[in-house]
Motif scaffolding. Structure first.
Motif, PDB file in Angstrom:
ATOM      1  N   THR A  51       0.834  -1.210   0.000  1.00  0.00           N
ATOM      2  CA  THR A  51       0.000   0.000   0.000  1.00  0.00           C
ATOM      3  C   THR A  51       0.864   1.254   0.000  1.00  0.00           C
TER       4      THR A  51
ATOM      5  N   TRP B   3     -11.763   2.512   2.006  1.00  0.00           N
ATOM      6  CA  TRP B   3     -10.724   2.526   3.037  1.00  0.00           C
ATOM      7  C   TRP B   3     -11.317   2.667   4.432  1.00  0.00           C
TER       8      TRP B   3
ATOM      9  N   LYS C  10     -13.080  -0.597   5.276  1.00  0.00           N
ATOM     10  CA  LYS C  10     -12.141  -1.700   5.500  1.00  0.00           C
ATOM     11  C   LYS C  10     -11.409  -1.548   6.831  1.00  0.00           C
ATOM     12  N   LYS C  11     -11.000  -0.324   7.135  1.00  0.00           N
ATOM     13  CA  LYS C  11     -10.262  -0.068   8.373  1.00  0.00           C
ATOM     14  C   LYS C  11     -11.188   0.077   9.587  1.00  0.00           C
ATOM     15  N   LYS C  12     -12.497   0.113   9.306  1.00  0.00           N
ATOM     16  CA  LYS C  12     -13.512   0.268  10.352  1.00  0.00           C
ATOM     17  C   LYS C  12     -13.313   1.559  11.153  1.00  0.00           C
ATOM     18  N   TRP C  13     -12.866   2.612  10.428  1.00  0.00           N
ATOM     19  CA  TRP C  13     -12.680   3.898  11.078  1.00  0.00           C
ATOM     20  C   TRP C  13     -14.035   4.553  11.373  1.00  0.00           C
TER      21      TRP C  13
END
Length: 385
Positions: A80, A292, A295-298
């Motif tokens: 990445t 993003w 996926k990152k569960k931010w």
């Protein structure tokens, strides 16, 4: 020489494309010849500006090395960090071009079409990352895509995979006749839009506004509607030229406008206005941001992540137009109304407050039209000067 900026440009293009037409009607491939005339036209466009020509050459080498280099890397690994670095390096020349006049009061990098060439290069890196571009790209084919002259100055922004499909297609005589007819038709529509309607609105209405009314509010109001219509016909006319010439060269460049002033809401508008640009920002900014943060569960709230994505998208779009205050305000304005509409849309799904019928559709079009025109008034800078 400015693309589509004078009748002499069209005469030169007509002469250069005559062999392309003959080859197409005889079912002969014209790929090599089109590359030759592309070089000639690029020389005509940039020949009088050696600083821009040199910058274009260096920029193109930079983008090709990044695209090729990342393609080789992607076959072996998928970091990445390396991907982000490649994207940053791809947009670096454009960033310098936008910031240097503001920071240093001079243009360190810049040439006609740098934004649209950057979008092409950056999207190829992103699609390579996604595994959508797998096969090795011949260097000449890559250069032809990046420097495709009909769309070099202001788009439409094509996608490489779609462009490649057209390049490899075997075009029959009958198919080329249709392309030729559609191409010529679009060029005539371009003349109607840009040099008749757009010119008339600007020359006979906008310029004469101080003589039409002495009322400041009325002048702003008339200017808002006049400028909105002028901007559409001028830009849609240019796009029609670019698409028409592309068709004659066997490339079906994507459409850029789809009756934007009958949009029923702001989302619908951005699915109709400057399509290739809005879809580029949607696919490569908004969708990646959503992916993003999910996926990152931010952010767990979908509406919040969607609204933040819209804010990011339109702020970037505003700054991309320039660092002048009207462009930044334009981006903020569209970010705000997009967030407000998105929130209203979610509310209406639950409560069914705004019914879907012929009357509400007409009302929605009228309301949206006024919001759009006010946005263009902000964009013009006329409101704050």
């Amino acid at each position: 020489m400015t693309p589509y900026g004078s009748f002499s440009f069209f005469i030169i293009i007509a002469i250069l494309l005559a062999p392309t037409v003959i080859l197409g009607l005889k079912e002969k491939r014209f790929y090599v010849y089109n590359i030759v005339i592309s070089v000639i036209v690029l020389a005509l466009i940039f020949g009088s500006f050696w600083n821009e020509a040199i910058t274009l050459i260096l920029f193109t080498i930079w983008q090709v090395l990044l695209i090729k280099g990342y393609w080789v890397y992607r076959r072996k690994a998928n970091s990445t960090f390396i991907f982000c670095l490649a994207v940053i390096l791809s947009i670096l020349p454009l960033t310098i071009s936008k910031l240097s006049p503001f920071l240093f009061h001079l243009h360190l990098i810049g040439f006609l079409g740098i934004s649209y060439l950057t979008f092409k290069g950056t999207q190829m890196i992103m699609e390579t990352r996604d595994g959508l571009i797998k096969n090795k790209i011949p260097i000449v084919q890559l250069l032809y895509f990046i420097l495709f002259f009909p769309t070099i100055s202001s788009g439409p922004i094509d996608r490489y995979r779609r462009f490649e499909k057209d390049l490899k297609a075997e075009i029959s005589k009958e198919q080329y006749k249709i392309l030729l007819y559609d191409g010529i038709n679009k060029i005539f529509i371009g003349f109607l839009y840009k040099y008749i309607i757009g010119f008339s609105i600007n020359h006979y209405f906008i310029i004469n506004l101080p003589n039409i009314t002495n009322n400041a509010f009325q002048e702003q109001l008339y200017y808002m509607y006049g400028y909105s219509l002028y901007l559409f016909f001028d830009f849609a006319g240019y796009s029609a030229f670019a698409i028409g010439v592309s068709y004659i060269m066997g490339i079906k460049s994507p459409e850029n406008f789809n009756k934007p002033f009958i949009s029923r809401n702001i989302k619908d508008f951005w699915n109709r206005w400057h399509l290739s640009l809005s879809f580029w920002f949607r696919d490569y900014v908004y969708m990646r941001f959503i992916f993003w943060v999910t996926k990152k569960k931010w952010i767990k709230n979908r509406n919040l992540s969607s609204n933040l994505g819209y804010i990011l998208l339109f702020l970037l779009m505003g700054f991309w137009h320039g660092l002048a205050i009207q462009y930044i305000l334009y981006g903020i304005y569209h970010a705000v109304i997009m967030v407000l509409y998105n929130s209203f849309e979610q509310f209406n799904k639950k409560h069914k407050w705004w019914k879907d019928n012929k009357f509400t559709k007409v009302v929605a079009i009228i309301i949206t039209f006024h919001f759009i025109c006010f946005g263009f008034l902000i964009f013009s800078g006329h409101l704050i000067h």
